[in-house]
Design a protein around this motif. Sequence first.
Motif, PDB file in Angstrom:
ATOM      1  N   LEU A  47       0.827  -1.205   0.000  1.00  0.00           N
ATOM      2  CA  LEU A  47       0.000   0.000   0.000  1.00  0.00           C
ATOM      3  C   LEU A  47       0.862   1.255   0.000  1.00  0.00           C
ATOM      4  N   ALA A  48       1.930   1.239   0.772  1.00  0.00           N
ATOM      5  CA  ALA A  48       2.826   2.399   0.818  1.00  0.00           C
ATOM      6  C   ALA A  48       3.507   2.616  -0.531  1.00  0.00           C
ATOM      7  N   ARG A  49       3.893   1.540  -1.191  1.00  0.00           N
ATOM      8  CA  ARG A  49       4.505   1.666  -2.516  1.00  0.00           C
ATOM      9  C   ARG A  49       3.529   2.287  -3.514  1.00  0.00           C
ATOM     10  N   GLN A  50       2.285   1.811  -3.498  1.00  0.00           N
ATOM     11  CA  GLN A  50       1.279   2.353  -4.404  1.00  0.00           C
ATOM     12  C   GLN A  50       1.012   3.824  -4.096  1.00  0.00           C
ATOM     13  N   ALA A  51       0.953   4.151  -2.817  1.00  0.00           N
ATOM     14  CA  ALA A  51       0.708   5.541  -2.428  1.00  0.00           C
ATOM     15  C   ALA A  51       1.844   6.446  -2.889  1.00  0.00           C
ATOM     16  N   ALA A  52       3.076   6.012  -2.665  1.00  0.00           N
ATOM     17  CA  ALA A  52       4.229   6.817  -3.070  1.00  0.00           C
ATOM     18  C   ALA A  52       4.272   6.978  -4.587  1.00  0.00           C
ATOM     19  N   ALA A  53       3.930   5.919  -5.319  1.00  0.00           N
ATOM     20  CA  ALA A  53       3.929   5.991  -6.782  1.00  0.00           C
ATOM     21  C   ALA A  53       2.881   6.962  -7.297  1.00  0.00           C
ATOM     22  N   THR A  54       1.805   7.139  -6.535  1.00  0.00           N
ATOM     23  CA  THR A  54       0.746   8.079  -6.909  1.00  0.00           C
ATOM     24  C   THR A  54       1.149   9.520  -6.643  1.00  0.00           C
TER      25      THR A  54
END
Length: 272
Positions: free
Chosen positions: A208-215
């Motif tokens: 989830l953190a990876r997806q958030a950072a990528a956004t």
Amino acid sequence: MQHETAPASPDAFLTRLAQVIDTLPKRLRQCGDFVAANPERIAVSTVAELAAGAGVPPSAFMRFCQEMGFSGFSQLQKLFREDYQQRWPDYQTRLEKLHAEGSDSASALLAEFAEAGRLSVENLMHAIRPDDLDRAVELIANADKIHLAGFRRAFPVVSYLSYTFDKMGVPAILHSGVGNLGSAHLFSKTNAMIAVSFAPYTEATLDLARQAAATGMSVIALTDLVTSPLLHLSTQPLMINEIEVGAFRTLNATLTLAMTLAVAVGARRSTS
């Protein structure tokens, strides 16, 4: 490659460790991971005890000290002992005494957990820099929606944040993982995420953190080690060291920090 000069403070040592940890051989990385998780033990332990905790021979721990720029373990320990004497009350000695007595009664366990909780919260006061805390509050308060990610042992922390934000009218989404439903479509760069995870790190939280950072979202990480994978994803990390009782870690410091963030964010949003 060995550094020519030794770090001048425990904070400088931990900063250097975070920079080089990924380049260390396996056994030296084990030393680094253990030291990062237990910096308070350096001042009061022998090299044999620390090596045993890291699961390596003492010779490997000595090589680790040299890799970090020290002539040997005694120089590293001196650095932490000087800081320990200035900053840390000797509660760890009391905990070790309770362990040595070998009592497993409910009253003895209560005493151990209460002492560990107190030490964890007091350590938090030294570990969290005011500027880092203010920046985390600002990032969260300025977001139009807050995503809360934390599983396993961290789930009570994000559950508390969800409850408190709801009572204060702050838009927040608690990611519970129920039904294994994807949530990337909920992310926006105008959002922020509070991600909570401790070693051994939960892959669902990291995803989830990876997806958030990528956004492009701001990610505020509540985590424990300078080797935590959340540090590579975080806009603003907040480091927490919870003292263990046996194999059980309390959440006293983490919940204290979560309460601080929630109330500070609510107050900031109510005046904006």
